[in-house]
Design an enzyme around this catalytic site. Structure first.
Site, PDB file in Angstrom:
ATOM      1  N   GLY A  48      -0.509   0.325  -5.248  1.00  0.00           N
ATOM      2  CA  GLY A  48      -1.755  -0.424  -4.991  1.00  0.00           C
ATOM      3  C   GLY A  48      -2.833   0.084  -5.912  1.00  0.00           C
ATOM      4  CE1 TYR A  86       5.475  -5.045  -8.002  1.00  0.00           C
ATOM      5  CE2 TYR A  86       6.186  -4.638 -10.258  1.00  0.00           C
ATOM      6  CZ  TYR A  86       5.178  -4.793  -9.320  1.00  0.00           C
ATOM      7  OH  TYR A  86       3.874  -4.697  -9.724  1.00  0.00           O
ATOM      8  CB  CYS A 144      -0.865   0.001   1.247  1.00  0.00           C
ATOM      9  SG  CYS A 144      -1.958  -1.399   1.324  1.00  0.00           S
TER      10      CYS A 144
HETATM   11  O1  LIG Z   1       6.461 -13.340 -12.711  1.00  0.00           O
HETATM   12  P1  LIG Z   1       5.242 -12.493 -12.423  1.00  0.00           P
HETATM   13  O2  LIG Z   1       4.343 -13.138 -11.424  1.00  0.00           O
HETATM   14  O3  LIG Z   1       4.528 -12.053 -13.654  1.00  0.00           O
HETATM   15  O4  LIG Z   1       5.738 -11.143 -11.663  1.00  0.00           O
HETATM   16  C1  LIG Z   1       6.803 -10.398 -12.088  1.00  0.00           C
HETATM   17  C2  LIG Z   1       6.362  -9.372 -13.116  1.00  0.00           C
HETATM   18  O5  LIG Z   1       5.341  -8.513 -12.553  1.00  0.00           O
HETATM   19  C3  LIG Z   1       5.795  -7.165 -12.457  1.00  0.00           C
HETATM   20  O6  LIG Z   1       5.353  -6.391 -13.572  1.00  0.00           O
HETATM   21  P2  LIG Z   1       4.014  -5.479 -13.468  1.00  0.00           P
HETATM   22  O7  LIG Z   1       3.226  -5.708 -14.694  1.00  0.00           O
HETATM   23  O8  LIG Z   1       3.355  -5.750 -12.147  1.00  0.00           O
HETATM   24  O9  LIG Z   1       4.512  -3.980 -13.352  1.00  0.00           O
HETATM   25  P3  LIG Z   1       5.490  -3.049 -14.220  1.00  0.00           P
HETATM   26  O10 LIG Z   1       4.689  -2.478 -15.338  1.00  0.00           O
HETATM   27  O11 LIG Z   1       5.903  -2.012 -13.194  1.00  0.00           O
HETATM   28  O12 LIG Z   1       6.660  -3.890 -14.679  1.00  0.00           O
HETATM   29  C4  LIG Z   1       7.309  -7.253 -12.520  1.00  0.00           C
HETATM   30  O13 LIG Z   1       7.861  -6.058 -13.056  1.00  0.00           O
HETATM   31  C5  LIG Z   1       7.531  -8.432 -13.450  1.00  0.00           C
HETATM   32  O14 LIG Z   1       7.401  -8.010 -14.780  1.00  0.00           O
HETATM   33  N1  LIG Z   2      -0.029  -3.940   0.987  1.00  0.00           N
HETATM   34  C1  LIG Z   2      -0.280  -3.414   2.194  1.00  0.00           C
HETATM   35  O1  LIG Z   2       0.505  -2.670   2.728  1.00  0.00           O
HETATM   36  C2  LIG Z   2      -1.598  -3.862   2.808  1.00  0.00           C
HETATM   37  C3  LIG Z   2      -2.010  -3.147   4.068  1.00  0.00           C
HETATM   38  C4  LIG Z   2      -2.954  -3.999   4.902  1.00  0.00           C
HETATM   39  N2  LIG Z   2      -2.260  -5.202   5.354  1.00  0.00           N
HETATM   40  C5  LIG Z   2      -4.187  -4.375   4.065  1.00  0.00           C
HETATM   41  O2  LIG Z   2      -4.335  -5.491   3.693  1.00  0.00           O
HETATM   42  O3  LIG Z   2      -5.005  -3.559   3.762  1.00  0.00           O
HETATM   43 MG   LIG Z   3       6.962  -5.858 -14.960  1.00  0.00          MG
END
Ligand SMILES: O=P(O)(O)OC[C@H]1O[C@H](OP(=O)(O)OP(=O)(O)O)[C@H](O)[C@@H]1O
Ligand SMILES: NC(=O)CC[C@H](N)C(=O)O
Ligand SMILES: [Mg+2]
Length: 501
Positions: free
Chosen positions: A28, A258, A2
């Site tokens: 989030g 990330y 979050c």
């Molecule tokens: O192996 P996975 O379970 O797919 O998770 C890893 C992928 O997910 C995230 O990308 P995301 O699309 O969340 O965000 P981004 O656009 O910031 O790369 C991260 O950057 C990787 O690309």
């Molecule tokens: N990703 C978070 O920081 C989650 C905050 C809190 N544990 C919720 O579930 O709302």
């Molecule tokens: Mg990605």
């Protein structure tokens, strides 16, 4: 993961809170909320499921009155994902307190029982954040004053540290009194302080990432220290105190891999620079392990991997091309709820420019590989676009252990690296060659020169920094929060959407 924000100003703060939340949206995508407090101590709340731009309309914004307020962006890691568990949460006693939390408590159940036994406090949601708020409220109850003083607030937070386990960066607002913010004794989740001078006096902002400080035109002061509580009263006076017995700065390493935005400074470290150094380390490893490589082009998997991929291509001496184009209207897939949505969104989100792949040996670079949702589809897209060979590099090591500190990765068997060697993962993803970052290289890429004593690296090595995580707990969160149980609980959770206010 979050996002939290809090502001004490000398003019209305509703728009600044909204703007701050928009640059924290990457933390989030499930829900957003703002609570403000006017000069009479009245609270105004708007929260709901959805993105910031969808939750707040003009009719809401004009009612969010007051010169101090807090905001939250939600990516659920506990409870369910109905709007009743969106944040901020609120209790009317003592004083009227609202709270927004980034992180995850690991002793929520025990605390919830304690709160009923000692205080007869009924908590209507399954959120750990509501528990955190009520523990704080219970501890503030002990101050017999009508208006809590800074020392009362610091005493209460010291008790929160003794009772709550897990990760929390939290911001709380006490009606008519001010805004406080505190980090758990390990500093697992981030929080920074900003300030600016105005004709009416100094204004302060606390937020998960420094990008929020930047775009609101505040000056970045520093990070909140692990265990520290800062308090800004409604006149803009700033107080702070270390409230933990034994703080150890050990932030979550995945923030740098990330979660955080590249333009953020976090615990004194540039996220962008650390990702570039990840690229350099990975290039050195490729040179060692694949000296006679036949890589024609380095291609990032947008968005997060781009800082690392560009530097990797430079250090490897191979051309860099943006071979995948990201749909700017599709959010982050990793933090989407449920595997079905993640899978569908990857294909909607990314598309290949064939000419960058046709007949070439391509090295795809991602920041991390968790469930393999992205890689599996991306590799096929590269082949469909005519790539001759498809190699894959991950700027992070294999993710093999659940995260319990605020990243919704509760089930190890959902991870593509679970119980698999690199060779087996490579086969599973359908690549011709796969290389991962080594953990020591990742740590040294991030921690160039900062006072970070160590990182929480638990999702890579199973070392849970807070020392209270055992197999039973991991089994418990797996059962509670694996994809299937989440879908069931969200469907059958007949919450009457009773907000806690
Ligand atoms: O192996 P996975 O379970 O797919 O998770 C890893 C992928 O997910 C995230 O990308 P995301 O699309 O969340 O965000 P981004 O656009 O910031 O790369 C991260 O950057 C990787 O690309
Ligand atoms: N990703 C978070 O920081 C989650 C905050 C809190 N544990 C919720 O579930 O709302
Ligand atoms: Mg990605």
């Amino acid at each position: 993961m979050c996002g939290i924000i809090g502001i004490v100003g000398h003019s209305e703060v509703n728009q600044a809170l909204y703007d701050g939340l928009t640059v924290l949206q990457h933390r989030g995508q499930d829900a957003a909320g703002i609570m403000t407090c006017d000069d009479d101590g009245k609270f105004f709340l708007r929260k709901d499921n959805g993105l910031v731009k969808d939750v707040f309309h003009t009719r809401h914004m004009i009612r969010l009155k007051g010169k101090m307020g807090i905001g939250h962006i939600r990516y659920p890691t506990a409870g369910c994902s109905t709007s009743a568990e969106s944040q901020p949460f609120y209790v009317n006693s003592p004083f009227g307190i609202a709270l927004a939390h980034n992180g995850n408590l690991t002793n929520t159940k025990v605390l919830k029982d304690e709160l009923f036994q000692t205080d007869r406090r009924h908590l209507n949601t399954d959120s750990d954040s509501e528990v955190l708020l009520n523990v704080l409220a219970h501890e503030l109850q002990n101050s017999s004053k009508l208006t809590p003083l800074p020392e009362d607030i610091f005493k209460a937070v010291a008790q929160v540290h003794r009772r709550c386990k897990g990760a929390y960066a939290a911001v709380a607002m006490i009606s008519g009194v001010g805004v406080m913010a505190f980090r758990d004794p390990y500093g697992i989740r981030p929080a920074v302080i900003g300030k600016r001078e105005t004709a009416q006096g100094t204004e302060y902002v606390v937020a998960s990432e420094s990008v929020a400080v930047d775009i609101l035109d505040y000056e970045l002061v520093r990070d909140i220290e692990p265990g520290e509580c800062v308090f800004i009263d409604r006149k803009g006076n700033f107080y702070s105190q270390q409230c933990a017995d034994n703080p150890i700065k050990s932030p979550c390493i995945f923030e740098y891999v990330y979660f955080a935005r590249p333009d953020s400074m976090m615990d004194g470290i540039s996220v962008h620079k650390s990702r570039m150094r990840m690229g350099t380390k990975l290039a050195h490893k490729i040179k060692r392990e694949f000296p006679d490589h036949d890589i024609d082009v380095v291609i990032p998997i947008p968005d997060t991997s781009r800082s690392a991929a560009l530097q990797l291509s430079y250090d490897l001496g191979v051309v860099y091309r943006e071979g995948f184009i990201k749909n700017r209207y599709i959010g982050r897939t990793f933090i989407m709820p449920g595997q079905t949505m993640r899978k569908k969104s990857v294909r909607q989100k990314l598309n290949a420019i064939d000419l960058e792949f046709r007949g070439k040996n391509v090295l795809l670079v991602d920041d991390s590989i968790v469930r393999g949702t992205t890689s599996q589809q991306i590799v096929q897209m590269a082949r469909d676009a005519g790539a001759n060979k498809v190699y894959l590099a991950s700027a992070a090591p294999p993710v093999r252990f659940p995260n319990v500190y605020g990243i919704d990765m509760p089930s190890a068997n959902e991870f593509v690296a679970h119980d698999r060697s690199v060779e087996e993962i490579s086969k599973e993803l359908g690549v011709d060659w796969l290389v991962y970052q080594d953990l020591p290289d990742l740590v040294s890429a991030i921690n160039k020169k900062s006072d970070v004593e160590r990182f929480d690296t638990s999702c890579f090595d199973g070392e849970y920094i807070t020392g209270d995580i055992d197999a039973n707990y991991l089994y418990y969160i797996d059962a509670m929060r694996n994809d299937l149980s989440k879908q069931t609980s969200d469907k059958s959770n007949a919450v009457i959407e009773l907000h806690n206010n």
